[in-house]
Design a protein around this motif. Structure first.
Motif, PDB file in Angstrom:
ATOM      1  N   SER A 188      -5.084  12.474   1.233  1.00 46.44           N
ATOM      2  CA  SER A 188      -5.209  11.406   0.247  1.00 46.44           C
ATOM      3  C   SER A 188      -6.523  11.472  -0.531  1.00 46.44           C
ATOM      4  O   SER A 188      -6.928  10.480  -1.134  1.00 46.44           O
ATOM      5  CB  SER A 188      -5.125  10.050   0.950  1.00 46.44           C
ATOM      6  N   ARG A 211      -6.702   9.860  -3.799  1.00 45.50           N
ATOM      7  CA  ARG A 211      -6.131   8.509  -3.850  1.00 45.50           C
ATOM      8  C   ARG A 211      -6.939   7.500  -3.040  1.00 45.50           C
ATOM      9  O   ARG A 211      -6.626   6.305  -3.078  1.00 45.50           O
ATOM     10  CB  ARG A 211      -4.700   8.530  -3.294  1.00 45.50           C
ATOM     11  N   SER A 212      -7.913   7.968  -2.298  1.00 38.09           N
ATOM     12  CA  SER A 212      -8.617   7.104  -1.358  1.00 38.09           C
ATOM     13  C   SER A 212     -10.065   6.882  -1.772  1.00 38.09           C
ATOM     14  O   SER A 212     -10.632   7.647  -2.551  1.00 38.09           O
ATOM     15  CB  SER A 212      -8.573   7.715   0.052  1.00 38.09           C
ATOM     16  N   ASP A 242       0.865  -1.176   0.000  1.00 42.51           N
ATOM     17  CA  ASP A 242       0.000   0.000   0.000  1.00 42.51           C
ATOM     18  C   ASP A 242       0.902   1.226   0.000  1.00 42.51           C
ATOM     19  O   ASP A 242       2.018   1.176  -0.527  1.00 42.51           O
ATOM     20  CB  ASP A 242      -0.975  -0.021   1.185  1.00 42.51           C
ATOM     21  N   SER A 243       0.460   2.329   0.588  1.00 40.82           N
ATOM     22  CA  SER A 243       1.260   3.559   0.591  1.00 40.82           C
ATOM     23  C   SER A 243       2.053   3.756   1.878  1.00 40.82           C
ATOM     24  O   SER A 243       2.600   4.824   2.118  1.00 40.82           O
ATOM     25  CB  SER A 243       0.333   4.771   0.359  1.00 40.82           C
ATOM     26  N   SER A 296      -4.512   3.335  -0.575  1.00 41.27           N
ATOM     27  CA  SER A 296      -3.883   4.578  -0.107  1.00 41.27           C
ATOM     28  C   SER A 296      -3.488   4.529   1.362  1.00 41.27           C
ATOM     29  O   SER A 296      -2.910   5.487   1.876  1.00 41.27           O
ATOM     30  CB  SER A 296      -4.831   5.766  -0.336  1.00 41.27           C
TER      31      SER A 296
END
Length: 466
Positions: A145, A148-149, A33-34, A84
């Motif tokens: 985020s 991105r989320s 993941d991030s 994310s």
């Protein structure tokens, strides 16, 4: 690896071969993941948290099929949104099925009378916010985020946004959602606009990180775009003075949509000025023009009472323009041996400054820079966000340094009785400390897990659960 031939055959026959993937490329990409630690492991080609199969359902009935098959064959299931997470929530620790929810339809329905929007859990938060703004509304939820989320991920991780001092966290913004239990039941949890028929059951799944059920659709509040927004930047003589301003404005009932206090180290980054040697606060008020102006004036008076002064809106304006930018962290992580980490905790007003000083002192030997800021303000306290940046001799050494950073930060937080996470959640980073953090309350979580997921298939190994 367990024999998955029978469940794989079942899932392939129902969902189709394109929705059931076992190729190395898909499995490797879903094992990260991030989380900075995960990013460094990916650079090393180490996939320590890898599923045996990635399944991409397109509707609720297919999710039920996946869960039923998993329970029948005792196969773990780890739900994944857009990946994310920065603490490892969607990473499987016992293999099994990665339930990739990104293929669910991403439409939304806006109700302009009741001021709510219903969206698929897979919906990209930034795309939804852009669509709403085009129609004159905002979610009020704006994590870094955002683009991105996923909407479902916000609930699963108990997220909050940069404007939470005005709008609140996701727990304040959600009015209802649909969740599928491991046993196959589909539940719709609502309160319109508030309900006193027993406990607020919506809270059960918020922050559960996929350990209790799979969230598939969400209904959130929306707000008309504000008539006016005003911004200001303040300098303050010390971090202590800045924290005192934050506490005073909360006690006075002010509601700035933006309120962030930077220590001198992070202030230099926030203002992009290496000569800065004071604490700096970014503030913003919004609403009808008279109210926005009155609140900003009141905040300015509090700043002056604590030895600070206004320097104009430019600093806050620049931050607003780059508030979704991850590039400085990502570029450092992309360098051999480079590392960066973000750790957010929270405490009461009484405890936040001792926590800040202890954290920065303990972490200073582990990084080239330790930056700190305070945001997400409440009447009882605030969050503390630490950013660490540094360089080790290799990526392998950076991995070990990141592990040491987490162990040190969590030990200090526990010693000070702080909340171990304010909005990033537990995941793999904090799971080993969950029982210490929750204390006797962890019994409730374990009993919920045993009741709602009796076979223990959902995201095992997270939140201190087996």
């Amino acid at each position: 690896m367990a024999d998955l031939s029978t469940p794989l055959a079942t899932l392939t026959s129902v969902l189709g071969p394109e929705a059931v993937r076992t190729d190395d490329t898909t499995l490797d990409s879903s094992s990260h993941d991030s989380w900075p630690l995960s990013t460094k492991l990916a650079r090393l080609g180490r996939h320590e948290h890898r599923g045996d199969v990635v399944v991409r359902p397109t509707d609720e009935e297919q999710i039920r099929t996946v869960l039923a098959t998993a329970a029948q064959h005792d196969v773990p299931v780890t739900a994944r949104g857009l990946g994310s997470s920065v603490t490892g929530q969607p990473l499987p620790v016992r293999g099994g099925i990665v339930l990739d929810l990104s293929a669910l339809p991403t439409g939304y329905e806006l109700d302009e009378v009741d001021l709510v929007v219903t969206a698929s859990a897979s919906c990209n938060g930034g795309e939804l916010e852009d669509a709403l703004q085009a129609r004159g509304y905002t979610l009020g939820h704006s994590p870094q985020s955002l683009y991105r989320s996923s909407v479902g991920g916000w609930l699963a991780t108990l997220a909050t946004g940069q404007f939470s001092s005005y709008y609140g966290g996701i727990e304040d913004l959600v009015t209802g959602y649909t969740v599928i239990l491991a046993t196959g039941e589909i539940l719709r949890l609502t309160a319109s606009p508030r309900a006193a028929m027993g406990p607020d059951l919506r809270r059960l799944f918020l922050g559960s990180e996929g350990t209790l059920g799979v969230i598939t659709s969400v209904t959130l509040k929306v707000f008309p775009l504000p008539e006016t927004r005003l911004l200001e930047t303040y300098t303050l003589p010390s971090v202590e003075a800045g924290v005192a301003v934050m506490r005073a404005q909360a006690a006075a009932g002010l509601r700035p949509f933006l309120l962030r206090l930077y220590d001198p180290v992070e202030a230099r980054h926030a203002l992009q000025d290496e000569t800065v040697d004071t604490a700096v606060m970014f503030a913003g008020t919004q609403g009808p023009s008279d109210i926005a102006r009155a609140e900003l004036d009141a905040l300015g008076h509090l700043v002056a009472e604590h030895g600070g002064r206004a320097t104009g809106p430019e600093g806050a304006q620049k931050w607003m323009g780059r508030r979704f930018d991850f590039s400085s962290v990502e570029m450092l992580l992309d360098q051999e041996g480079g590392f960066a980490e973000t750790i957010e905790v929270a405490h009461t007003w009484r405890g936040i400054l001792p926590l800040y000083h202890a954290m920065t002192k303990a972490l200073a030997p582990l990084a080239d820079e330790v930056l700190g800021h305070f945001s997400h303000v409440y009447t009882q306290g605030t969050s503390l966000y630490l950013i660490l940046r540094g360089s080790a001799e290799s990526d392998s050494a950076a991995v070990e340094r990141l592990r040491e950073i987490w162990a040190t930060a969590m030990a200090v937080a526990l010693e000070h009785g702080a909340e171990l996470s304010h909005h990033h959640g537990g995941g793999l980073a904090r799971s080993p400390y969950t029982r210490q953090s929750l204390g006797t309350a962890h019994l409730v979580l374990r009993r919920l897990k045993n009741t709602l997921d009796p076979d223990g298939v959902l995201n095992p190994g997270k939140l201190g659960l087996n």
